[in-house]
Design a protein around this motif. Structure first.
Motif, short mmCIF file in Angstrom:
data_model
loop_
_atom_site.label_atom_id
_atom_site.label_comp_id
_atom_site.label_asym_id
_atom_site.label_seq_id
_atom_site.Cartn_x
_atom_site.Cartn_y
_atom_site.Cartn_z
N MET A 70 0.84 -1.21 0.00
CA MET A 70 0.00 0.00 0.00
C MET A 70 0.87 1.25 0.00
O MET A 70 0.60 2.21 -0.73
N LEU A 71 1.92 1.23 0.80
CA LEU A 71 2.80 2.40 0.89
C LEU A 71 3.52 2.63 -0.42
O LEU A 71 3.75 3.76 -0.83
N LYS A 72 3.86 1.51 -1.09
CA LYS A 72 4.58 1.62 -2.35
C LYS A 72 3.67 2.15 -3.45
O LYS A 72 4.07 2.96 -4.30
N GLU A 73 2.42 1.72 -3.42
CA GLU A 73 1.49 2.13 -4.47
C GLU A 73 1.07 3.60 -4.31
O GLU A 73 0.89 4.31 -5.30
N ASP A 74 0.92 4.04 -3.08
CA ASP A 74 0.45 5.40 -2.82
C ASP A 74 1.39 6.11 -1.83
O ASP A 74 0.98 6.46 -0.72
N PRO A 75 2.63 6.33 -2.23
CA PRO A 75 3.58 6.88 -1.25
C PRO A 75 3.21 8.27 -0.76
O PRO A 75 3.53 8.64 0.36
N LEU A 76 2.48 9.03 -1.57
CA LEU A 76 2.18 10.40 -1.17
C LEU A 76 0.94 10.45 -0.27
O LEU A 76 1.00 10.90 0.87
N ILE A 77 -0.17 9.94 -0.80
CA ILE A 77 -1.43 10.11 -0.07
C ILE A 77 -1.40 9.33 1.25
O ILE A 77 -2.04 9.71 2.23
N SER A 78 -0.61 8.26 1.29
CA SER A 78 -0.57 7.46 2.53
C SER A 78 0.13 8.20 3.67
O SER A 78 0.10 7.75 4.81
N ALA A 80 -0.97 11.03 4.67
CA ALA A 80 -2.01 11.86 5.30
C ALA A 80 -2.32 11.37 6.71
O ALA A 80 -2.39 10.16 6.96
N ALA A 81 -2.56 12.31 7.62
CA ALA A 81 -2.87 11.96 9.01
C ALA A 81 -4.07 11.02 9.05
O ALA A 81 -5.10 11.31 8.46
N GLY A 82 -3.92 9.90 9.71
CA GLY A 82 -5.05 9.00 9.93
C GLY A 82 -5.34 8.06 8.78
O GLY A 82 -6.22 7.20 8.88
N TYR A 83 -4.63 8.22 7.65
CA TYR A 83 -4.88 7.35 6.49
C TYR A 83 -4.58 5.90 6.86
O TYR A 83 -3.62 5.61 7.56
N GLY A 84 -5.43 4.99 6.39
CA GLY A 84 -5.18 3.58 6.69
C GLY A 84 -6.04 2.68 5.84
O GLY A 84 -6.83 3.13 5.01
N GLU A 85 -5.89 1.40 6.09
CA GLU A 85 -6.66 0.41 5.35
C GLU A 85 -8.17 0.64 5.50
O GLU A 85 -8.95 0.34 4.61
N ASP A 86 -8.55 1.21 6.65
CA ASP A 86 -9.98 1.36 6.94
C ASP A 86 -10.63 2.55 6.23
O ASP A 86 -11.86 2.63 6.15
N ASN A 87 -9.82 3.51 5.73
CA ASN A 87 -10.45 4.70 5.13
C ASN A 87 -9.81 5.13 3.82
O ASN A 87 -10.12 6.21 3.31
N ALA A 88 -8.94 4.29 3.26
CA ALA A 88 -8.21 4.66 2.03
C ALA A 88 -9.17 5.00 0.89
O ALA A 88 -8.84 5.78 -0.01
N ASP A 106 3.02 18.08 -0.38
CA ASP A 106 2.13 16.91 -0.31
C ASP A 106 0.68 17.36 -0.37
O ASP A 106 0.13 17.83 0.62
N TRP A 107 0.10 17.20 -1.54
CA TRP A 107 -1.28 17.69 -1.76
C TRP A 107 -2.24 16.54 -1.47
O TRP A 107 -2.32 15.57 -2.21
N ILE A 108 -2.97 16.68 -0.36
CA ILE A 108 -3.84 15.60 0.13
C ILE A 108 -5.28 15.89 -0.33
O ILE A 108 -5.85 16.93 -0.01
N ARG A 109 -5.84 14.94 -1.06
CA ARG A 109 -7.18 15.16 -1.62
C ARG A 109 -8.12 13.97 -1.40
O ARG A 109 -7.66 12.84 -1.31
N GLY A 110 -9.39 14.28 -1.35
CA GLY A 110 -10.43 13.25 -1.27
C GLY A 110 -11.49 13.60 -2.29
O GLY A 110 -12.26 14.54 -2.08
N TYR A 111 -11.48 12.89 -3.41
CA TYR A 111 -12.39 13.24 -4.50
C TYR A 111 -13.62 12.34 -4.46
O TYR A 111 -13.61 11.22 -4.97
N GLN A 112 -14.67 12.85 -3.81
CA GLN A 112 -15.95 12.14 -3.76
C GLN A 112 -16.97 13.13 -3.26
O GLN A 112 -16.60 14.19 -2.74
N VAL A 113 -18.23 12.80 -3.41
CA VAL A 113 -19.27 13.65 -2.81
C VAL A 113 -18.97 13.72 -1.30
O VAL A 113 -18.80 12.69 -0.64
N ILE A 498 -2.68 19.89 5.37
CA ILE A 498 -4.01 19.82 4.73
C ILE A 498 -4.81 21.10 5.00
O ILE A 498 -6.04 21.09 5.01
N HIS A 499 -4.08 22.18 5.27
CA HIS A 499 -4.72 23.48 5.48
C HIS A 499 -4.19 24.47 4.45
O HIS A 499 -3.93 25.62 4.76
N GLU A 500 -3.99 24.02 3.21
CA GLU A 500 -3.50 24.93 2.17
C GLU A 500 -4.54 26.01 1.90
O GLU A 500 -5.73 25.74 1.95
#
Ligand SMILES: Cc1cc2nc3c(=O)[nH]c(=O)nc-3n(C[C@H](O)[C@H](O)[C@H](O)COP(=O)(O)OP(=O)(O)OC[C@H]3O[C@@H](n4cnc5c(N)ncnc54)[C@H](O)[C@@H]3O)c2cc1C
Length: 567
Positions: A70-78, A80-88, A106-113, A498-500
């Motif tokens: 997981m860390l290798k696939e998403d080295p940047l977004i992982s 983020a504070a609190g990021y994990g298997e439960d909320n990726a 490190d631009w942290i984004r969540g693209y969903q409604v 995450i306060h840009e």
């Protein structure tokens, strides 16, 4: 009006459905406007689309932890504070959404409604008057076109609706609001708070303010939300609606009016400007699945795509009149991007208190309101910082902390261990013209939209603030009786806070700012930017509740102007 245009025409368009977009939708729909919310990500329906919300750790393949893969696939977004298997699933995948880091960011984004409202930390303090006035007063920024008194009623409006818990502490540097009861302070927190006040009469360690329903009012029950269960599983989406998210609160509320249309999978490419009319007429959207392009039209447009994406949309909204981006005659669009300084923390132990227990979990922390550079410029750096604080008992005695195995270890874990304490900073940074974002000339994303280039960095001011925070915080914990106090600097890149903010700042003068006091583009009055892009300075308080207050304020103004025929 042709049939096609008619079908795609609304009173208002909101770009983005996160914390600020949800508020725009609520206010505009409630005030009678047929409103289209365009969201680039998938739909996330409250409760139904929280697949992990009730899962115990043992039902996760990796117990909720991250694997090397997981860390290798998403080295940047992982990161983020609190990021994990439960909320990726509430964060983007690195490879799908590239951008260009001219300097590490490190631009942290969540693209969903719902955007990042699903995963945010929920800290909700108000800005003080100092944060609005001090950048200009001490010479490290331009004047805000509004002050605390302009937003105070809108803070109240938002607090009452979303539900914010806290205590009324009467602090000028962290004003009180419309609070639900706070969570309890534990014994060690109480002691440290008391000792700090004894040693430093101007420093106050108090309850921070959090968007949690400790004791819901009717307005919260009417939203279908109930009391926070203190499960501390917030980032998975809360089926109780115990904390505020757009999904649990503003969007369903807007839907009930019958005036809301949400269109997921719709990435806004640009805002359409009509030169003859001298205003924006709509937005160009690309369907993220089919890549089909469609134009939508409205009398007013609210841009709430989150700070840097709103900059991107404006920079990409080029016309003959605005060849450098919508409203960008002064060339300042994308500039003065800033963020908050989370570079440092301290940790220690508190001996004793072994007969003091606390029960259950607590999703909140205490806060030490800013005590720097309030009424005078007293330090060798500009701005101030707030300090979050916690105290917990470890599981098991100290000697088990390095991780062992076996029955004795497991038994030990059933007993509470020693008390540990921590503090971490959230510091103001100085907006600078050199810290900027711009569009790539030659690289595009999979929808043909230019990639964003981030060119943002920490500076010597931030280093000096870190030093002061560490010295002061260590000293305070020691004076409060803590032992083994250590200082840490994480050297993280900007963005990870995450306060840009900034890039399309508010101001009094169109020569030095992009937006006026109502968040309207000075040069295109029917476009309102009310997310973090509008921020003239960063302050030291968590910013999102200010975006909500500014959005509600601007929406009400916009509807009033429409009624008067001015928009
Ligand atoms: C782990 C974490 C902890 C945080 N803690 C706190 C905290 O304690 N307190 C605090 O104040 N803030 C906190 N934040 C920050 C907070 O989440 C953001 O400030 C807030 O969500 C910003 O609101 P927004 O509406 O601008 O953006 P978002 O909530 O990110 O919503 C923007 C939406 O726009 C959509 N979008 C983007 N581009 C386009 C486009 N071109 N077309 C269509 N749609 C688009 C996105 O998909 C997204 O849904 C935290 C964030 C995270 C992730």
């Amino acid at each position: 009006m042709s049939k096609g245009i008619d079908k795609n025409t609304y009173d208002a368009i909101v770009i983005g459905s996160g914390i600020s977009g949800g508020w725009a939708a609520k206010e505009l729909c409630e005030q009678g406007l047929k409103t289209l919310v365009l969201e680039r990500g998938r739909n996330v329906e409250h409760v139904k689309d929280y697949p992990t919300a009730n899962m115990p750790p043992w039902d996760f393949k990796h117990r909720g932890r991250m694997t090397t893969a997981m860390l290798k696939e998403d080295p940047l977004i992982s990161k983020a504070a609190g990021y994990g298997e439960d909320n990726a699933h509430f964060f983007v995948k690195d490879k799908d959404h590239p951008y260009i880091q001219e300097k590490p960011f490190d631009w942290i984004r969540g693209y969903q409604v719902g955007g990042k409202s699903l995963t945010w930390g929920r800290a909700c303090q108000r800005w003080s008057q100092y944060e609005f006035t001090n950048p200009e007063r001490y010479g490290y920024g331009i004047a805000w076109p509004i002050g605390y008194d302009d937003v105070a009623p809108w803070y109240s409006h938002v607090e009452k609706f979303i539900g914010v818990c806290g205590n009324k502490d009467g602090l000028e540097s962290m004003p009180d609001g419309e609070f639900l009861p706070p969570f309890d302070m534990n014994a060690v927190q109480q002691t440290i708070s008391k000792k700090i006040s004894e040693h430093y009469p101007d420093r106050h360690l108090v309850h921070a303010r959090w968007a949690h329903l400790t004791k819901p009012n009717q307005i919260h029950l009417d939203q279908g939300r109930v009391q926070c269960q203190a499960r501390n599983l917030c980032m998975r989406g809360c089926p109780f609606g115990g904390y505020f998210s757009s999904n649990s609160s503003t969007l369903p509320w807007a839907k009930r009016t019958g005036n809301l249309t949400v269109r997921p999978f719709s990435v806004v490419h640009s805002i359409i400007y009509d030169e003859k009319l001298g205003k924006a007429t709509g937005v160009r959207v690309i369907d993220t699945n089919t890549k089909e392009q469609t134009d939508y039209f409205a009398r007013i447009i609210f841009l709430n795509a989150s700070a840097l994406n709103s900059n991107l949309v404006l920079l990409n909204s080029k016309s003959k009149r605005f060849p450098n981006g919508l409203g960008n005659d002064n060339g300042l669009l994308g500039k003065y991007v800033a963020f908050q300084n989370y570079r440092a923390s301290v940790g220690g132990e508190m001996e004793g208190y072994l007969d003091s227990y606390y029960y259950g979990r607590n999703p909140t922390e205490l806060i030490l309101a800013n005590y720097r550079n309030l009424n005078t410029q007293e330090t060798d750096y500009f701005g101030g910082f707030t300090t979050f604080m916690g105290a917990n008992r470890e599981r098991g005695p100290a000697e088990t902390q390095n991780g062992e195995i076996g029955a004795a270890y497991k038994d030990a874990l059933t007993e509470p261990g020693r008390w540990t304490v921590y503090m971490y900073m959230q510091g103001e940074t100085v907006p600078k013209i050199t810290n900027h974002v711009r569009l790539s000339d030659d690289q595009k994303d999979q929808w043909g939209i230019p990639l964003l280039i981030t060119s943002v960095e920490y500076d010597a001011n931030d280093e000096r603030m870190v030093k002061d925070f560490l010295t002061q915080s260590k000293e305070m914990l020691e004076k409060a009786g803590c032992t083994n106090v250590s200082t840490y600097e994480n050297n993280q890149a900007p963005g990870l806070d995450i306060h840009e903010m900034g890039g399309c700042r508010m101001g009094k003068d169109p020569a030095t700012s992009l937006l006026n006091e109502w968040n309207q583009l000075h040069l295109c009055k029917n476009v309102f930017v009310t997310d973090g892009a509008c921020m003239t300075s960063t302050g030291n308080q968590s910013p999102s509740i200010l975006y909500m207050a500014l959005t509600a304020r601007a929406a009400t103004y916009a509807v009033g102007e429409m009624k008067k025929g001015n928009l």
